[in-house]
Structures are given as structure tokens and as C-alpha cells.
Design a protein around this motif. Structure first.
Motif, PDB file in Angstrom:
ATOM      1  N   ASP A   1     -41.494 -45.125  36.461  1.00 23.26           N
ATOM      2  CA  ASP A   1     -40.828 -46.262  37.091  1.00 23.26           C
ATOM      3  C   ASP A   1     -40.948 -47.510  36.225  1.00 23.26           C
ATOM      4  O   ASP A   1     -40.357 -48.543  36.527  1.00 23.26           O
ATOM      5  CB  ASP A   1     -41.344 -46.499  38.512  1.00 23.26           C
ATOM      6  N   SER A   2     -41.674 -47.396  35.121  1.00 24.35           N
ATOM      7  CA  SER A   2     -41.696 -48.454  34.113  1.00 24.35           C
ATOM      8  C   SER A   2     -40.300 -48.756  33.603  1.00 24.35           C
ATOM      9  O   SER A   2     -40.058 -49.814  33.008  1.00 24.35           O
ATOM     10  CB  SER A   2     -42.596 -48.051  32.941  1.00 24.35           C
ATOM     11  N   LEU A   3     -39.360 -47.852  33.835  1.00 28.55           N
ATOM     12  CA  LEU A   3     -37.969 -48.101  33.434  1.00 28.55           C
ATOM     13  C   LEU A   3     -37.438 -49.374  34.084  1.00 28.55           C
ATOM     14  O   LEU A   3     -36.540 -50.034  33.534  1.00 28.55           O
ATOM     15  CB  LEU A   3     -37.078 -46.903  33.761  1.00 28.55           C
ATOM     16  N   GLY A   4     -37.985 -49.733  35.225  1.00 27.49           N
ATOM     17  CA  GLY A   4     -37.557 -50.959  35.882  1.00 27.49           C
ATOM     18  C   GLY A   4     -37.804 -52.191  35.041  1.00 27.49           C
ATOM     19  O   GLY A   4     -37.015 -53.153  35.069  1.00 27.49           O
ATOM     20  N   MET A   5     -38.909 -52.162  34.257  1.00 28.83           N
ATOM     21  CA  MET A   5     -39.265 -53.311  33.428  1.00 28.83           C
ATOM     22  C   MET A   5     -38.692 -53.215  32.021  1.00 28.83           C
ATOM     23  O   MET A   5     -38.175 -54.190  31.487  1.00 28.83           O
ATOM     24  CB  MET A   5     -40.794 -53.451  33.389  1.00 28.83           C
ATOM     25  N   VAL A   6     -38.753 -52.018  31.408  1.00 35.31           N
ATOM     26  CA  VAL A   6     -38.375 -51.919  30.002  1.00 35.31           C
ATOM     27  C   VAL A   6     -36.915 -51.553  29.787  1.00 35.31           C
ATOM     28  O   VAL A   6     -36.372 -51.770  28.702  1.00 35.31           O
ATOM     29  CB  VAL A   6     -39.288 -50.918  29.253  1.00 35.31           C
ATOM     30  N   VAL A   7     -36.261 -51.000  30.799  1.00 41.32           N
ATOM     31  CA  VAL A   7     -34.842 -50.648  30.685  1.00 41.32           C
ATOM     32  C   VAL A   7     -33.964 -51.579  31.521  1.00 41.32           C
ATOM     33  O   VAL A   7     -32.945 -52.094  31.044  1.00 41.32           O
ATOM     34  CB  VAL A   7     -34.604 -49.179  31.106  1.00 41.32           C
ATOM     35  N   GLN A   8     -34.380 -51.802  32.775  1.00 39.83           N
ATOM     36  CA  GLN A   8     -33.548 -52.595  33.685  1.00 39.83           C
ATOM     37  C   GLN A   8     -33.819 -54.092  33.616  1.00 39.83           C
ATOM     38  O   GLN A   8     -33.013 -54.880  34.114  1.00 39.83           O
ATOM     39  CB  GLN A   8     -33.756 -52.096  35.121  1.00 39.83           C
ATOM     40  N   GLY A   9     -34.959 -54.488  33.041  1.00 40.40           N
ATOM     41  CA  GLY A   9     -35.247 -55.907  32.863  1.00 40.40           C
ATOM     42  C   GLY A   9     -35.882 -56.609  34.041  1.00 40.40           C
ATOM     43  O   GLY A   9     -35.895 -57.840  34.102  1.00 40.40           O
ATOM     44  N   HIS A  10     -36.434 -55.861  34.989  1.00 40.81           N
ATOM     45  CA  HIS A  10     -37.102 -56.473  36.131  1.00 40.81           C
ATOM     46  C   HIS A  10     -38.508 -56.950  35.747  1.00 40.81           C
ATOM     47  O   HIS A  10     -39.053 -56.561  34.716  1.00 40.81           O
ATOM     48  CB  HIS A  10     -37.209 -55.474  37.285  1.00 40.81           C
ATOM     49  N   ASP A  11     -39.112 -57.754  36.617  1.00 43.01           N
ATOM     50  CA  ASP A  11     -40.462 -58.257  36.377  1.00 43.01           C
ATOM     51  C   ASP A  11     -41.543 -57.301  36.859  1.00 43.01           C
ATOM     52  O   ASP A  11     -42.720 -57.516  36.596  1.00 43.01           O
ATOM     53  CB  ASP A  11     -40.646 -59.622  37.069  1.00 43.01           C
ATOM     54  N   SER A  12     -41.151 -56.275  37.589  1.00 43.71           N
ATOM     55  CA  SER A  12     -42.097 -55.273  38.069  1.00 43.71           C
ATOM     56  C   SER A  12     -41.352 -53.949  38.222  1.00 43.71           C
ATOM     57  O   SER A  12     -40.144 -53.869  37.979  1.00 43.71           O
ATOM     58  CB  SER A  12     -42.709 -55.686  39.418  1.00 43.71           C
ATOM     59  N   THR A  13     -42.085 -52.934  38.663  1.00 46.36           N
ATOM     60  CA  THR A  13     -41.466 -51.628  38.886  1.00 46.36           C
ATOM     61  C   THR A  13     -40.860 -51.507  40.281  1.00 46.36           C
ATOM     62  O   THR A  13     -40.192 -50.511  40.583  1.00 46.36           O
ATOM     63  CB  THR A  13     -42.506 -50.505  38.709  1.00 46.36           C
ATOM     64  N   LEU A  14     -41.070 -52.480  41.123  1.00 45.74           N
ATOM     65  CA  LEU A  14     -40.719 -52.360  42.539  1.00 45.74           C
ATOM     66  C   LEU A  14     -39.229 -52.148  42.827  1.00 45.74           C
ATOM     67  O   LEU A  14     -38.893 -51.461  43.798  1.00 45.74           O
ATOM     68  CB  LEU A  14     -41.225 -53.588  43.310  1.00 45.74           C
ATOM     69  N   PRO A  15     -38.294 -52.702  42.037  1.00 47.96           N
ATOM     70  CA  PRO A  15     -36.877 -52.497  42.377  1.00 47.96           C
ATOM     71  C   PRO A  15     -36.318 -51.103  42.061  1.00 47.96           C
ATOM     72  O   PRO A  15     -35.181 -50.799  42.442  1.00 47.96           O
ATOM     73  CB  PRO A  15     -36.167 -53.556  41.516  1.00 47.96           C
ATOM     74  N   VAL A  16     -37.075 -50.264  41.363  1.00 51.38           N
ATOM     75  CA  VAL A  16     -36.549 -48.952  40.957  1.00 51.38           C
ATOM     76  C   VAL A  16     -36.253 -48.084  42.178  1.00 51.38           C
ATOM     77  O   VAL A  16     -37.025 -48.056  43.145  1.00 51.38           O
ATOM     78  CB  VAL A  16     -37.542 -48.245  40.019  1.00 51.38           C
ATOM     79  N   GLN A  17     -35.144 -47.364  42.119  1.00 53.75           N
ATOM     80  CA  GLN A  17     -34.703 -46.512  43.212  1.00 53.75           C
ATOM     81  C   GLN A  17     -34.831 -45.029  42.835  1.00 53.75           C
ATOM     82  O   GLN A  17     -34.885 -44.667  41.662  1.00 53.75           O
ATOM     83  CB  GLN A  17     -33.238 -46.802  43.544  1.00 53.75           C
ATOM     84  N   VAL A  18     -34.846 -44.165  43.847  1.00 54.35           N
ATOM     85  CA  VAL A  18     -34.878 -42.724  43.612  1.00 54.35           C
ATOM     86  C   VAL A  18     -33.713 -42.307  42.715  1.00 54.35           C
ATOM     87  O   VAL A  18     -33.879 -41.498  41.786  1.00 54.35           O
ATOM     88  CB  VAL A  18     -34.841 -41.951  44.949  1.00 54.35           C
ATOM     89  N   GLU A  19     -32.540 -42.856  42.959  1.00 50.78           N
ATOM     90  CA  GLU A  19     -31.360 -42.503  42.172  1.00 50.78           C
ATOM     91  C   GLU A  19     -31.559 -42.816  40.692  1.00 50.78           C
ATOM     92  O   GLU A  19     -31.059 -42.095  39.819  1.00 50.78           O
ATOM     93  CB  GLU A  19     -30.126 -43.236  42.693  1.00 50.78           C
ATOM     94  N   ASP A  20     -32.277 -43.909  40.391  1.00 52.86           N
ATOM     95  CA  ASP A  20     -32.555 -44.267  39.004  1.00 52.86           C
ATOM     96  C   ASP A  20     -33.405 -43.189  38.335  1.00 52.86           C
ATOM     97  O   ASP A  20     -33.123 -42.773  37.201  1.00 52.86           O
ATOM     98  CB  ASP A  20     -33.299 -45.608  38.931  1.00 52.86           C
ATOM     99  N   VAL A  21     -34.443 -42.742  39.018  1.00 56.76           N
ATOM    100  CA  VAL A  21     -35.339 -41.738  38.447  1.00 56.76           C
ATOM    101  C   VAL A  21     -34.622 -40.402  38.291  1.00 56.76           C
ATOM    102  O   VAL A  21     -34.799 -39.701  37.283  1.00 56.76           O
ATOM    103  CB  VAL A  21     -36.612 -41.592  39.304  1.00 56.76           C
ATOM    104  N   VAL A  22     -33.789 -40.036  39.264  1.00 52.26           N
ATOM    105  CA  VAL A  22     -33.002 -38.803  39.146  1.00 52.26           C
ATOM    106  C   VAL A  22     -32.097 -38.874  37.920  1.00 52.26           C
ATOM    107  O   VAL A  22     -32.032 -37.925  37.122  1.00 52.26           O
ATOM    108  CB  VAL A  22     -32.170 -38.568  40.421  1.00 52.26           C
ATOM    109  N   TYR A  23     -31.403 -39.987  37.763  1.00 51.79           N
ATOM    110  CA  TYR A  23     -30.472 -40.155  36.639  1.00 51.79           C
ATOM    111  C   TYR A  23     -31.195 -40.026  35.301  1.00 51.79           C
ATOM    112  O   TYR A  23     -30.758 -39.285  34.401  1.00 51.79           O
ATOM    113  CB  TYR A  23     -29.801 -41.530  36.742  1.00 51.79           C
ATOM    114  N   HIS A  24     -32.301 -40.743  35.146  1.00 54.44           N
ATOM    115  CA  HIS A  24     -33.007 -40.743  33.869  1.00 54.44           C
ATOM    116  C   HIS A  24     -33.726 -39.418  33.633  1.00 54.44           C
ATOM    117  O   HIS A  24     -33.835 -38.976  32.474  1.00 54.44           O
ATOM    118  CB  HIS A  24     -33.973 -41.925  33.802  1.00 54.44           C
ATOM    119  N   THR A  25     -34.193 -38.769  34.690  1.00 51.39           N
ATOM    120  CA  THR A  25     -34.820 -37.453  34.535  1.00 51.39           C
ATOM    121  C   THR A  25     -33.813 -36.447  33.996  1.00 51.39           C
ATOM    122  O   THR A  25     -34.111 -35.664  33.087  1.00 51.39           O
ATOM    123  CB  THR A  25     -35.391 -36.960  35.872  1.00 51.39           C
TER     124      THR A  25
END
Length: 271
Positions: free
Chosen positions: A51-75
């Protein structure tokens, strides 16, 4: 060694085998097919679609905004690029509140190409770990500095420095293993405590900011490559691109350093 054995996918039982044989496990985060190919070619054992993708890919300040759909897509993207490495999909914040909801998300991760799922914490999560494992879904636990607890913790802070907190971490480590977890990530934990937990743990441990005493190490790919993601770099990070000369060289250098026991060094550990 035959070509077939060189390219055979890493399996969950091989993690315990590596520990028994004293071989350090090497893990990296990854979020796309191209980097996954490079990581796989370097012989990395485990890829975490974190879920670090929220910070290093999506540009958020934390991992909290990441969704299940995001992890499915990147997996799914990572699975297309990596054949050998064992792929672990991260439960994003709020996606595993109870066993049934966690199972529904985990099925999507497995169907996208993961071979294991990772969840943060112990406590009520123990029931979820048991539920998933009983339904043939391997689990990686995550204790210490758990990024999804950033609001309660008041930031990204080292965990387990006080005696009571250290004792709780030791107990939680044994509990997640008893519940059926096959792997345990220890993040932001004093090196001596992480070593003690590893010695007592019946399952392999993977450290990040937990010193050299764990059974393996993980870094966020962008940190390993020295990429500026707009966030402060923690002390356990090392820029391997500077000495590796290329992306592939940096990943090879990281893997070699972990397996040789030269990374992390004292300067990367907490006391």
C-alpha cells in the motif's frame, strides 16, 4: 542447475526452508510489470505489492487513501512481469475489518496473481489470519510501525522502545504465527528487539528498519533507487543506485548486500 529449476516460482514452503538453511530472504516492493521483470531477473525472492503505492505512485501523504481496486490492478501488472518471485498483496486501510470482508478482498488479490496477502496488526486480526489460512490463503503478518496506524501513533514512529511495548510486540509475534501466518514483517523496531523476536519466532521475519537480525529484508523500490517521492527518507533507507550504476545493478547490489549480511548496517538500525 537446469533452466527449469532456475525459473521455478518461489513457494510459501520455501520461505521456511530458507530460514532453516540460514539463507537471507530478499524482498522489494513493486507496482508494475516493467520493474517486476527487472526484479525477477535479479533473483529477488519476494515482491510486495504494498500500500506504499499510495505514497510513491499516487502521491498521497500516507497509505490510507489506497483502495482494494488499486492493489488488484497493481498486483495483476506485477504478476505479468514477474514469474519467479513470490508475490504478496497488501490489504489497504479498512479492507480487512472482519474475516469475511478480508476474504473477499484476498480472493481478488490471489486471482490477480498474488500467492500471499499481508495485513497489519494482531489483536482482532488474529481471527482474520486464521479464517484466511483455513481457506488456503497464505498470510504475511506485519507488526511494529504499521503505517495504517499513523493517525493513532501520531506519525511514523519507532515502536517497542518501552518495556511494555516490547513485551506486547513479542507476544503479538508469537500470536500471529500461532494463528497461521507464514511470514512476519517487522517495521521500525529496535534492532535488539527484532533479533529477539526473530530468535523466538517459529516463522521467518522480514525487517525494514528493524536491524540485521531478521531472516530477510524489504525496502520500498523507490527508496532503493534514491527517487525523490516528496517524503522524508527514514534512516533505514540506502540508495543502492549510487553504487549499482543502473537500476538492475542497484537491485543486484541490494540483494547481494542482504544475503551477505552487510545491509542493513549499524547506521540503518534503531536502538
Amino acid at each position: 542447475m537446469s533452466v527449469h529449476s532456475e525459473t521455478k516460482a518461489v513457494s510459501v514452503p520455501q520461505l521456511a526452508q530458507a530460514r532453516a538453511e540460514g539463507r537471507k530472504l530478499v524482498m522489494l516492493t513493486c507496482y508494475d510489470a516493467s520493474f517486476a521483470r527487472v526484479i525477477d531477473a535479479a533473483g529477488i525472492d519476494l515482491i510486495l505489492i504494498g500500500d506504499s503505492l499510495g505514497m510513491v505512485v499516487q502521491g498521497h501523504d500516507s497509505t490510507l487513501p489506497v483502495q482494494v481496486e488499486d492493489v488488484v490492478y497493481h498486483t495483476a501488472a506485477v504478476a505479468r512481469g514477474a514469474r519467479r518471485a513470490l508475490k504478496i498483496a497488501d490489504f489497504p486501510f479498512g479492507s480487512d475489518p472482519a474475516p469475511a470482508q478480508a476474504h473477499a478482498a484476498a480472493v481478488r488479490f490471489i486471482q490477480a496473481g498474488a500467492a500471499m496477502v499481508k495485513l497489519e496488526g494482531a489483536g482482532h486480526k488474529l481471527e482474520t489470519i486464521r479464517y484466511l489460512v483455513e481457506r488456503e490463503i497464505p498470510v504475511c503478518a506485519h507488526l511494529g510501525l504499521t503505517p495504517q496506524s499513523v493517525l493513532r501513533m501520531g506519525g511514523f514512529k519507532v515502536q517497542g522502545r518501552e518495556q511494555s511495548a516490547a513485551e506486547q510486540l513479542r507476544a503479538s509475534a508469537l500470536a500471529v504465527a500461532e494463528a497461521g501466518a507464514s511470514l512476519l514483517v517487522l517495521e521500525g523496531v529496535p534492532a535488539a528487539l527484532a533479533s529477539a523476536i526473530t530468535a523466538a519466532s517459529p516463522i521467518p521475519t522480514i525487517g525494514i528498519g528493524a536491524g540485521p537480525g531478521c531472516d530477510g529484508q524489504v525496502l520500498v523500490l523507490h527508496d532503493l533507487l534514491g527517487i525523490d517521492t516528496g517524503h522524508r527518507k527514514p534512516k533505514f533507507v540506502k540508495d543502492f543506485l549510487a553504487e549499482g550504476g543502473s537500476i538492475a545493478g542497484a537491485i543486484h547490489a541490494y540483494a547481494a548486500a542482504v544475503r551477505a549480511g552487510t545491509f542493513p548496517g549499524p547506521e540503518h538500525a534503531y536502538s
